[in-house]
Design an enzyme around this catalytic site. Structure first.
Site, PDB file in Angstrom:
ATOM      1  N   GLU A  48      -6.623  -6.275   8.946  1.00  0.00           N
ATOM      2  CA  GLU A  48      -5.892  -5.935   7.996  1.00  0.00           C
ATOM      3  C   GLU A  48      -6.150  -7.594   6.648  1.00  0.00           C
ATOM      4  O   GLU A  48      -5.658  -8.672   6.985  1.00  0.00           O
ATOM      5  CB  GLU A  48      -4.983  -5.113   7.825  1.00  0.00           C
ATOM      6  CG  GLU A  48      -4.491  -4.505   5.909  1.00  0.00           C
ATOM      7  CD  GLU A  48      -3.185  -3.811   6.838  1.00  0.00           C
ATOM      8  OE1 GLU A  48      -2.912  -3.748   7.810  1.00  0.00           O
ATOM      9  OE2 GLU A  48      -2.876  -2.596   5.870  1.00  0.00           O
ATOM     10  N   HIS A  62      -1.695  -1.995  14.386  1.00  0.00           N
ATOM     11  CA  HIS A  62      -1.891   0.357  14.316  1.00  0.00           C
ATOM     12  C   HIS A  62      -2.940  -0.139  13.450  1.00  0.00           C
ATOM     13  O   HIS A  62      -4.072   1.368  13.004  1.00  0.00           O
ATOM     14  CB  HIS A  62      -0.745   0.498  12.945  1.00  0.00           C
ATOM     15  CG  HIS A  62      -0.658  -0.682  11.428  1.00  0.00           C
ATOM     16  ND1 HIS A  62      -1.224  -0.307  10.432  1.00  0.00           N
ATOM     17  CD2 HIS A  62      -0.986  -1.999  11.120  1.00  0.00           C
ATOM     18  CE1 HIS A  62      -1.125  -1.155   9.569  1.00  0.00           C
ATOM     19  NE2 HIS A  62      -1.303  -2.575  10.451  1.00  0.00           N
ATOM     20  N   ASP A  78       1.335  -7.253  13.756  1.00  0.00           N
ATOM     21  CA  ASP A  78       2.782  -6.618  12.932  1.00  0.00           C
ATOM     22  C   ASP A  78       3.647  -5.906  13.398  1.00  0.00           C
ATOM     23  O   ASP A  78       4.952  -5.741  13.357  1.00  0.00           O
ATOM     24  CB  ASP A  78       1.889  -5.483  11.843  1.00  0.00           C
ATOM     25  CG  ASP A  78       0.951  -5.947  10.588  1.00  0.00           C
ATOM     26  OD1 ASP A  78       1.463  -6.613  10.689  1.00  0.00           O
ATOM     27  OD2 ASP A  78      -0.107  -5.330  11.006  1.00  0.00           O
ATOM     28  N   ASP A 117      -3.438  -8.257   4.643  1.00  0.00           N
ATOM     29  CA  ASP A 117      -2.244  -9.213   4.404  1.00  0.00           C
ATOM     30  C   ASP A 117      -2.423 -10.224   5.170  1.00  0.00           C
ATOM     31  O   ASP A 117      -1.744 -11.446   5.560  1.00  0.00           O
ATOM     32  CB  ASP A 117      -1.316  -8.233   4.350  1.00  0.00           C
ATOM     33  CG  ASP A 117      -1.148  -7.832   5.707  1.00  0.00           C
ATOM     34  OD1 ASP A 117      -2.204  -6.942   6.208  1.00  0.00           O
ATOM     35  OD2 ASP A 117      -0.134  -7.456   5.781  1.00  0.00           O
ATOM     36  N   HIS A 134       4.780 -10.373   9.884  1.00  0.00           N
ATOM     37  CA  HIS A 134       5.793 -10.557   8.718  1.00  0.00           C
ATOM     38  C   HIS A 134       7.357 -10.516   9.649  1.00  0.00           C
ATOM     39  O   HIS A 134       7.902 -10.594   9.891  1.00  0.00           O
ATOM     40  CB  HIS A 134       6.056  -8.678   8.294  1.00  0.00           C
ATOM     41  CG  HIS A 134       4.299  -8.736   7.612  1.00  0.00           C
ATOM     42  ND1 HIS A 134       4.204  -8.954   6.606  1.00  0.00           N
ATOM     43  CD2 HIS A 134       3.582  -7.806   8.589  1.00  0.00           C
ATOM     44  CE1 HIS A 134       2.905  -8.868   6.450  1.00  0.00           C
ATOM     45  NE2 HIS A 134       2.088  -7.823   7.907  1.00  0.00           N
ATOM     46  N   TYR A 155      10.204  -0.959   8.450  1.00  0.00           N
ATOM     47  CA  TYR A 155       8.783  -1.464   8.630  1.00  0.00           C
ATOM     48  C   TYR A 155       8.672   0.041   9.413  1.00  0.00           C
ATOM     49  O   TYR A 155       6.722   0.644   9.810  1.00  0.00           O
ATOM     50  CB  TYR A 155       8.574  -2.768   9.336  1.00  0.00           C
ATOM     51  CG  TYR A 155       7.423  -2.609   9.046  1.00  0.00           C
ATOM     52  CD1 TYR A 155       7.002  -3.760   8.340  1.00  0.00           C
ATOM     53  CD2 TYR A 155       6.937  -3.068  10.453  1.00  0.00           C
ATOM     54  CE1 TYR A 155       5.641  -4.349   8.489  1.00  0.00           C
ATOM     55  CE2 TYR A 155       5.251  -3.373  10.448  1.00  0.00           C
ATOM     56  CZ  TYR A 155       4.741  -4.342   9.817  1.00  0.00           C
ATOM     57  OH  TYR A 155       3.568  -4.321  10.022  1.00  0.00           O
ATOM     58  N   HIS A 181       0.595  -1.427  -0.437  1.00  0.00           N
ATOM     59  CA  HIS A 181      -0.155  -0.004   0.222  1.00  0.00           C
ATOM     60  C   HIS A 181       0.535   1.233  -0.296  1.00  0.00           C
ATOM     61  O   HIS A 181       0.637   2.127   0.661  1.00  0.00           O
ATOM     62  CB  HIS A 181      -0.960  -0.308   1.055  1.00  0.00           C
ATOM     63  CG  HIS A 181      -0.951   0.393   2.506  1.00  0.00           C
ATOM     64  ND1 HIS A 181      -0.008   0.098   2.987  1.00  0.00           N
ATOM     65  CD2 HIS A 181      -1.175  -0.661   3.485  1.00  0.00           C
ATOM     66  CE1 HIS A 181       0.401   0.121   4.127  1.00  0.00           C
ATOM     67  NE2 HIS A 181      -0.447  -0.948   4.762  1.00  0.00           N
ATOM     68  N   HIS A 220      -6.080  -9.390  13.853  1.00  0.00           N
ATOM     69  CA  HIS A 220      -5.973  -8.018  12.928  1.00  0.00           C
ATOM     70  C   HIS A 220      -6.119  -8.601  11.450  1.00  0.00           C
ATOM     71  O   HIS A 220      -5.960  -9.020  11.215  1.00  0.00           O
ATOM     72  CB  HIS A 220      -4.397  -7.869  12.539  1.00  0.00           C
ATOM     73  CG  HIS A 220      -4.183  -6.637  12.083  1.00  0.00           C
ATOM     74  ND1 HIS A 220      -5.132  -5.414  12.238  1.00  0.00           N
ATOM     75  CD2 HIS A 220      -2.621  -6.335  11.088  1.00  0.00           C
ATOM     76  CE1 HIS A 220      -4.438  -4.409  11.183  1.00  0.00           C
ATOM     77  NE2 HIS A 220      -3.490  -4.413  10.706  1.00  0.00           N
TER      78      HIS A 220
HETATM   79 FE1  FEO Z   1      -1.190  -4.466   8.941  1.00  0.00          FE
HETATM   80 FE2  FEO Z   1       0.442  -6.435   8.395  1.00  0.00          FE
HETATM   81  O1  FEO Z   1      -1.066  -5.606   8.348  1.00  0.00           O
END
Ligand code: FEO
Length: 402
Positions: A85, A149, A168, A87, A229, A196, A29, A83
């Protein structure tokens, strides 16, 4: 089980990594991810298996193959979504449909966000901040980490393995065949973790400090940090110290010079300014926007003391590349910066005033009036630039002296 093309990697007594490696990701993004990324999902194997997070939609089969290398996926009785999001949740509805778990857990806001994103038909149970669940004979305590986040974000602690699923947090975009931090090149890891933090977590730095304090106050032993990640931390949790430093944003004697140019005049000014900064002992990071992304700029800005921005005037305003970077940087809220603007102009020369507005909007303290030079700078003009840089370096040295 062991004929699977993609296999799980053991993390601790009860935990397996069952995520996916996205070698091709180059844009997350708007954040440039030159080294790709991983979407880490985990399988907890107690009396029954629990899936911790999922992966981006296109990587479901890879994750399911890794799960199947350890257990029959149909035996998974619970899924935790830390989370919403995409991903980490992109394939969640498809995974629920495929394996039919008895329970799916998320934070209350996670439940809402998952519903708003996927419009799925599944019941998800809410876990509260501080709640401890016994899943398959193993204990997971959840901590909400709102706005770290996203509003729905949470992390959890697996008591038996002294392991934090940090979501994250403590993550980085780094595709690798290595799963653990102690196997990964330290410089690469430090750079990607910093990138990051600067591009995802920076605006929430006060919350990062509060969370670190809260975790300390719990008095729990942490052997492993398993983020969603990048590498997993199992020996020496260096990244916790990095976060403490980055979240404080104590400025260093380092200036970031971000500029673009039409006919090399603003670039010449930038070079002379860099000479001045450097001559007075300030470290300089030159970020020509023809070769640097907005994410690169943010990485260099983390804990920098000064931001100097240069743009020629074009169509009575600033170069679009500067507008892009400054809009992005404003949202990420870097703190404790002094700032200054410079640029070459032909006739109307509005760019510097606009740059100064952007710096002030970002909360930077203005270090010097903008330096504008007409068309091509001559030697006297370049000497002005050098002095401009040296004066700002003097100011920065005074602010960062300990
Ligand atoms: Fe906030 Fe890795 O997604």
């Amino acid at each position: 089980m062991n004929d699977r093309p993609f296999r799980a990697v053991r993390v601790s007594e009860h935990v397996w990594w069952v995520g996916a490696v996205d070698w091709a990701l180059r844009d997350f993004h708007g954040y440039s991810t030159q080294r790709g990324s991983t979407y880490n999902a985990y399988l907890v194997t107690g009396d029954y298996p629990v899936l911790i997070d999922t992966v981006k939609a296109g990587f479901k089969d890879e994750m399911m193959a890794r799960v199947a290398s350890v257990v029959d996926p149909k035996k998974i009785k619970a899924i935790v979504s830390h989370h919403a999001e995409m991903d980490h949740s992109g394939c969640l509805p498809a995974v629920i449909a495929e394996i039919g778990p008895e329970k799916v857990y998320a934070s209350a806001l996670g439940i809402k966000n998952l519903a708003d994103q996927f419009h799925h038909p599944y019941q998800i149970a809410a876990v509260k901040d501080g709640e401890k669940l016994n899943l398959g004979g193993l204990d997971l305590t959840f901590l909400e980490t709102r706005m770290l986040h996203w509003p729905d974000s949470m992390i959890s602690y697996l008591h038996q393995d002294e392991l934090v699923f940090s979501q994250d947090g403590f993550g980085m975009h780094l595709a690798s065949e290595k799963r653990f931090a102690d196997e990964t090149e330290p410089d690469v890891m430090l750079f990607e973790a910093k990138k990051y933090y600067a591009n995802i977590l920076l605006p929430y730095s006060p919350l990062v400090l509060k969370l670190l304090e809260r975790i300390k106050s719990l008095g729990i032993s942490i052997k492993t940090i398993a983020p969603d990640h990048g590498p997993i931390w199992r020996k020496g949790l260096d990244i916790v110290g990095w976060y403490e430093k980055w979240a404080r944003q104590v400025p260093e004697n380092r200036a970031v010079v971000v500029f673009d140019t039409m006919w090399q005049s603003t670039a010449s000014m930038a070079r002379a300014i860099a000479e001045g900064l450097s001559s007075a002992g300030t470290q300089v990071r030159m970020m020509p926007l023809h070769g640097s992304t907005r994410a690169d700029v943010m990485t260099e800005l983390l804990c920098a003391g000064a931001l100097l921005v240069g743009s020629p005037t074009i169509n009575n305003g600033i170069f679009p590349t500067l507008a892009d970077v400054l809009t992005y940087a404003k949202g990420l809220k870097p703190r404790n910066l002094i700032g200054a603007a410079f640029g070459s102009y032909g006739w109307s020369g509005e760019a510097c005033a606009e740059l100064e507005r952007c710096l002030k909007d970002m909360g930077a303290e203005m270090a010097a009036p903008a330096l504008r030079l007409k068309f091509v700078p001559d030697e006297a003009g370049l000497n002005q630039c050098r002095k401009f840089g040296a004066d700002i370096a003097g100011m920065l040295a005074a602010r960062t002296r300990v």
